[in-house]
Design a protein around this motif. Structure first.
Motif, PDB file in Angstrom:
ATOM      1  N   TRP A 235       0.822  -1.217   0.000  1.00 60.11           N
ATOM      2  CA  TRP A 235       0.000   0.000   0.000  1.00 60.11           C
ATOM      3  C   TRP A 235       0.849   1.257   0.000  1.00 60.11           C
ATOM      4  N   THR A 236       2.178   1.115   0.063  1.00 57.69           N
ATOM      5  CA  THR A 236       3.059   2.278   0.077  1.00 57.69           C
ATOM      6  C   THR A 236       3.387   2.699  -1.350  1.00 57.69           C
ATOM      7  N   CYS A 237       4.341   3.593  -1.461  1.00 56.25           N
ATOM      8  CA  CYS A 237       4.734   4.134  -2.763  1.00 56.25           C
ATOM      9  C   CYS A 237       5.425   3.071  -3.613  1.00 56.25           C
ATOM     10  N   SER A 238       5.198   3.097  -4.906  1.00 60.25           N
ATOM     11  CA  SER A 238       5.853   2.133  -5.795  1.00 60.25           C
ATOM     12  C   SER A 238       7.360   2.289  -5.735  1.00 60.25           C
ATOM     13  N   SER A 239       8.054   1.167  -5.538  1.00 63.86           N
ATOM     14  CA  SER A 239       9.510   1.221  -5.418  1.00 63.86           C
ATOM     15  C   SER A 239      10.186   1.484  -6.761  1.00 63.86           C
ATOM     16  N   SER A 240       9.399   1.540  -7.853  1.00 61.46           N
ATOM     17  CA  SER A 240       9.978   1.834  -9.159  1.00 61.46           C
ATOM     18  C   SER A 240      10.191   3.340  -9.346  1.00 61.46           C
ATOM     19  N   LEU A 241       9.633   4.169  -8.454  1.00 60.57           N
ATOM     20  CA  LEU A 241       9.814   5.609  -8.555  1.00 60.57           C
ATOM     21  C   LEU A 241      11.227   5.994  -8.158  1.00 60.57           C
ATOM     22  N   THR A 242      11.660   7.127  -8.643  1.00 60.28           N
ATOM     23  CA  THR A 242      13.001   7.597  -8.283  1.00 60.28           C
ATOM     24  C   THR A 242      12.883   8.938  -7.586  1.00 60.28           C
ATOM     25  N   PRO A 243      13.677   9.141  -6.543  1.00 60.59           N
ATOM     26  CA  PRO A 243      13.618  10.408  -5.809  1.00 60.59           C
ATOM     27  C   PRO A 243      14.235  11.543  -6.611  1.00 60.59           C
ATOM     28  N   SER A 244      13.945  12.756  -6.188  1.00 60.81           N
ATOM     29  CA  SER A 244      14.498  13.943  -6.844  1.00 60.81           C
ATOM     30  C   SER A 244      16.016  13.985  -6.646  1.00 60.81           C
ATOM     31  N   GLU A 245      16.731  14.323  -7.695  1.00 60.48           N
ATOM     32  CA  GLU A 245      18.192  14.436  -7.599  1.00 60.48           C
ATOM     33  C   GLU A 245      18.617  15.741  -6.944  1.00 60.48           C
ATOM     34  N   HIS A 246      17.719  16.716  -6.930  1.00 61.54           N
ATOM     35  CA  HIS A 246      18.065  18.045  -6.418  1.00 61.54           C
ATOM     36  C   HIS A 246      17.528  18.223  -5.001  1.00 61.54           C
ATOM     37  N   PRO A 247      18.326  18.840  -4.141  1.00 58.62           N
ATOM     38  CA  PRO A 247      17.842  19.121  -2.779  1.00 58.62           C
ATOM     39  C   PRO A 247      16.635  20.058  -2.818  1.00 58.62           C
ATOM     40  N   ILE A 248      15.717  19.848  -1.896  1.00 55.39           N
ATOM     41  CA  ILE A 248      14.531  20.701  -1.780  1.00 55.39           C
ATOM     42  C   ILE A 248      14.575  21.373  -0.416  1.00 55.39           C
ATOM     43  N   THR A 249      14.486  22.692  -0.393  1.00 54.31           N
ATOM     44  CA  THR A 249      14.499  23.437   0.867  1.00 54.31           C
ATOM     45  C   THR A 249      13.084  23.886   1.197  1.00 54.31           C
ATOM     46  N   VAL A 250      12.660  23.592   2.415  1.00 56.66           N
ATOM     47  CA  VAL A 250      11.333  24.003   2.867  1.00 56.66           C
ATOM     48  C   VAL A 250      11.492  24.919   4.081  1.00 56.66           C
ATOM     49  N   GLU A 251      10.590  25.881   4.196  1.00 55.59           N
ATOM     50  CA  GLU A 251      10.577  26.794   5.344  1.00 55.59           C
ATOM     51  C   GLU A 251       9.514  26.318   6.322  1.00 55.59           C
ATOM     52  N   ILE A 252       9.903  26.139   7.578  1.00 55.30           N
ATOM     53  CA  ILE A 252       8.951  25.699   8.596  1.00 55.30           C
ATOM     54  C   ILE A 252       9.023  26.628   9.804  1.00 55.30           C
ATOM     55  N   CYS A 253       7.997  26.567  10.635  1.00 56.77           N
ATOM     56  CA  CYS A 253       8.030  27.281  11.910  1.00 56.77           C
ATOM     57  C   CYS A 253       8.373  26.275  12.999  1.00 56.77           C
ATOM     58  N   ALA A 254       9.489  26.484  13.677  1.00 53.40           N
ATOM     59  CA  ALA A 254       9.957  25.540  14.694  1.00 53.40           C
ATOM     60  C   ALA A 254       9.704  26.059  16.109  1.00 53.40           C
ATOM     61  N   SER A 255       8.686  26.902  16.259  1.00 49.83           N
ATOM     62  CA  SER A 255       8.234  27.301  17.597  1.00 49.83           C
ATOM     63  C   SER A 255       7.024  26.454  17.964  1.00 49.83           C
ATOM     64  N   ASN A 256       6.929  26.083  19.212  1.00 45.92           N
ATOM     65  CA  ASN A 256       5.819  25.241  19.658  1.00 45.92           C
ATOM     66  C   ASN A 256       5.405  25.653  21.067  1.00 45.92           C
ATOM     67  N   PRO A 257       4.399  26.535  21.179  1.00 50.69           N
ATOM     68  CA  PRO A 257       3.952  26.970  22.505  1.00 50.69           C
ATOM     69  C   PRO A 257       3.035  25.969  23.196  1.00 50.69           C
ATOM     70  N   GLY A 258       2.693  24.873  22.507  1.00 53.20           N
ATOM     71  CA  GLY A 258       1.781  23.884  23.072  1.00 53.20           C
ATOM     72  C   GLY A 258       2.415  23.054  24.167  1.00 53.20           C
ATOM     73  N   ASN A 259       1.607  22.123  24.713  1.00 49.33           N
ATOM     74  CA  ASN A 259       2.088  21.273  25.811  1.00 49.33           C
ATOM     75  C   ASN A 259       2.453  19.868  25.366  1.00 49.33           C
ATOM     76  N   LYS A 260       2.619  19.680  24.056  1.00 49.41           N
ATOM     77  CA  LYS A 260       3.053  18.393  23.526  1.00 49.41           C
ATOM     78  C   LYS A 260       3.869  18.628  22.263  1.00 49.41           C
ATOM     79  N   ASP A 261       4.681  17.654  21.907  1.00 52.11           N
ATOM     80  CA  ASP A 261       5.463  17.772  20.675  1.00 52.11           C
ATOM     81  C   ASP A 261       4.512  17.879  19.482  1.00 52.11           C
ATOM     82  N   SER A 262       4.895  18.644  18.483  1.00 52.37           N
ATOM     83  CA  SER A 262       4.043  18.786  17.295  1.00 52.37           C
ATOM     84  C   SER A 262       4.782  18.338  16.046  1.00 52.37           C
ATOM     85  N   TRP A 263       3.993  17.833  15.088  1.00 51.55           N
ATOM     86  CA  TRP A 263       4.553  17.467  13.798  1.00 51.55           C
ATOM     87  C   TRP A 263       4.412  18.666  12.864  1.00 51.55           C
ATOM     88  N   VAL A 264       5.481  18.974  12.163  1.00 50.25           N
ATOM     89  CA  VAL A 264       5.430  20.021  11.142  1.00 50.25           C
ATOM     90  C   VAL A 264       5.637  19.354   9.786  1.00 50.25           C
TER      91      VAL A 264
END
Length: 564
Positions: A235-264
């Motif tokens: 049920w996962t991704c087809s293993s015949s696919l190939t990943p991107s050769e180029h690095p991808i940079t994403v901007e995230i917010c790494a502040s977490n004022p909550g009372n539990k760990d959060s997924w970004v």
């Protein structure tokens, strides 16, 4: 326990000269040994004049000295439980990180984070065929090599779980463990992975299930298992696919004022059997961040039937600026931000992943969405607001021309949920609902994330369906997440007060009266339930679910039906 402890120390001291040292944390043990004629003294740490040393398993400061002491013939009496450590260190393996195991692992012994039910346990006789991990693993290998052999069901169920636990123990520097890793890799490469899926489920106590457990942890241990996924139809991704050769940079917010760990969310997907390289700044590498692969966090190890591997997610501590990560089953990539983090905006660069469908209300344009959904080959994607994130198969998302209306409705509902819970809005940490081919309990269950079956996906992303038929189940689970110990009466109200949110959201946001929101709230059924309960004398044990909810609805009725 007195005779047991005395016998253990005498056995350890047999034939040796020197005294028994007892760590200062065990004063009662020292008194017991002295009362029975054993020469002993309280010691703050291991000293050179001891024949036996007794200590607890909660510190590994003297690990190297203790290991050398035992290697030279000294006796070690050590004990403790690991379940508390495991509860305080989520995402870390007790087999690898618990201080007592840092000492014990090289001796072929480890303390599990499990607990046992109390009771009497008869001592097995020499004639009893009792389970032993090494023996079971040897017979399991014979079953894989010779298809006509069988292994006891009870042994099969344990060998996969115990093998997975063994593989969490660091093997570096222990030749016996390294050789067993090689043996397991050879076994699994020869047998191959079963193509488990909802259409091809496997029994939980089968050879296939044991292979899935072992392969998952073997990959987590750092062994290259890319050969295992070749041609794997899951049920996962087809293993015949190939990943991107180029690095991808994403901007995230790494502040977490909550009372539990959060997924970004990163909006990226790692193909099963491939590695990705995650890079971040030096400052972020010391902030306790983690990388998580996959969002289907339910552990199905105890399930009688499996439609996927029991464990399909994995976390890595980002304690250095660049880390290579992988997961046998692939999955969406997340940065786990610990509670209290104040890092703020930051960049994360990932090489070796592919873009996944991702739409953020107020940020993603319609053009970007349509381009992404058209080009993405990742099997899972996400719809997000500041308050709720829905993780569903890409196949369902392709039919969603414009996610904005459904997400605006979700934000309205989340605002209503926060209002009834007297919580800040927007949420400190967005709630998550994740669809899965199989979950660990019920039709849905609460938590972070809330888990549901694939059959529920369409109701999550259909605005027309929500407004006409409602959305009882998901709001029920979101209600569970708002419950507070201070105003609950467990176990009576556990499945009752959560439904206040379902009633509230249906009436205040969706415009659906409670009598239509759920069949159990039909006026005739409510009246019958009240009459039956009172007719029995209103017993407390019967005050739960709908009967308990009735109490709260009656209080509301006396307030002229007004909420708040």
């Amino acid at each position: 326990m007195g005779p047991f402890l005395l016998n253990a120390v005498r056995w350890l001291a047999r034939g040796q000269t020197g005294k028994v040292g007892v760590n200062t944390r065990l004063k009662n043990l020292c008194a017991l040994l002295s009362e029975h004629g054993l020469k002993c003294s309280l010691e703050p740490h291991l000293t050179g004049d001891l024949c036996v040393y007794c200590c607890v398993a909660y510190s590994d400061k003297e690990a190297k000295q203790l290991q050398e002491f035992v290697a030279e013939g000294g006796g070690l009496l050590i004990g403790g439980q690991a379940w508390w450590w495991a509860s305080q260190n989520p995402g870390r393996s007790a087999l690898a990180g618990f201080p007592g195991n840092v000492i014990l692992n090289c001796f072929g012994l480890s303390i599990l984070a499990l607990t046992l039910h109390p009771g009497c346990f008869p001592v097995p006789t020499p004639e009893t065929r009792s389970y032993h991990f090494r023996k079971a693993l040897s017979e399991f290998q014979a079953v894989l090599n010779q298809g006509d052999r069988t292994l006891e069901k009870s042994w099969l169920a344990k060998v996969g779980v115990d093998g997975a636990a063994f593989l969490q123990i660091p093997a570096e520097g222990v030749p016996a463990y390294i050789s067993l890793h090689r043996l397991l890799r050879k076994m699994l490469c020869l047998s191959g992975l079963p193509a488990v899926s909802p259409e091809n489920p496997v029994a939980g106590d089968s050879c296939e299930a044991a292979v899935l457990c072992l392969a998952t942890e073997l990959a987590h241990s750092g062994t290259d298992c890319s050969q295992l996924v070749q041609g794997l139809g899951t049920w996962t991704c087809s293993s015949s696919l190939t990943p991107s050769e180029h690095p991808i940079t994403v901007e995230i917010c790494a502040s977490n004022p909550g009372n539990k760990d959060s997924w970004v969310s990163t909006g990226l997907y790692l193909i099963n059997g491939h590695n990705a390289e995650v890079s971040l700044s030096e400052a972020a590498a010391s902030a306790g961040l983690k990388v998580q692969i996959g969002c289907h966090t339910d552990d199905l190890t105890m399930a009688s039937k499996l439609s996927r591997a029991p464990v399909v997610t994995h976390q890595y501590c980002m304690d250095k600026p660049i880390r290579s990560v992988s997961c046998l089953w692939g999955g969406l990539l997340y940065i786990i931000v610990p509670k209290g983090s104040k890092l703020g905006p930051m960049s994360v660069t990932i090489k070796g992943a592919i873009p996944a469908p991702y739409y953020k209300l107020g940020k993603t344009s319609l053009e970007e969405w349509r381009s992404c959904i058209r080009e993405s080959s990742a099997p899972w994607g996400e719809l997000a607001t500041d308050n709720i994130i829905l993780t569903v198969p890409t196949a369902n998302l392709r039919a969603l021309e414009d996610p904005q209306p459904i997400l605006r409705l979700w934000d309205e509902m989340m605002q209503a949920i926060a209002r009834l819970a007297a919580q800040p809005f927007p949420f400190h940490c967005p709630e998550r609902i994740v669809a899965d081919v199989q979950i660990s309990a019920g039709w849905m269950h609460s938590g972070y994330p809330i888990m549901c079956h694939l059959e529920s996906v369409q109701e999550l992303i259909s605005e027309t369906g929500m407004r006409s038929r409602g959305l009882w189940g998901p709001i029920h689970e979101l209600g569970h997440n708002q419950q507070q110990h201070g105003w609950e009466f467990p176990p009576h109200t556990t499945e009752a007060t959560c439904n206040l949110w379902s009633v509230y959201v249906h009436e205040m946001v969706l415009g659906i009266p409670r009598a239509q929101a759920h069949p159990a709230l039909n006026p005739a059924k409510r009246e019958k339930r009240i009459t039956t309960h009172l007719g029995k004398g209103a017993p407390l044990h019967n005050w739960n679910v709908w009967t308990a909810l009735e109490t709260y609805l009656q209080v509301l009725s006396r307030n002229s039906g007004r909420w708040g």
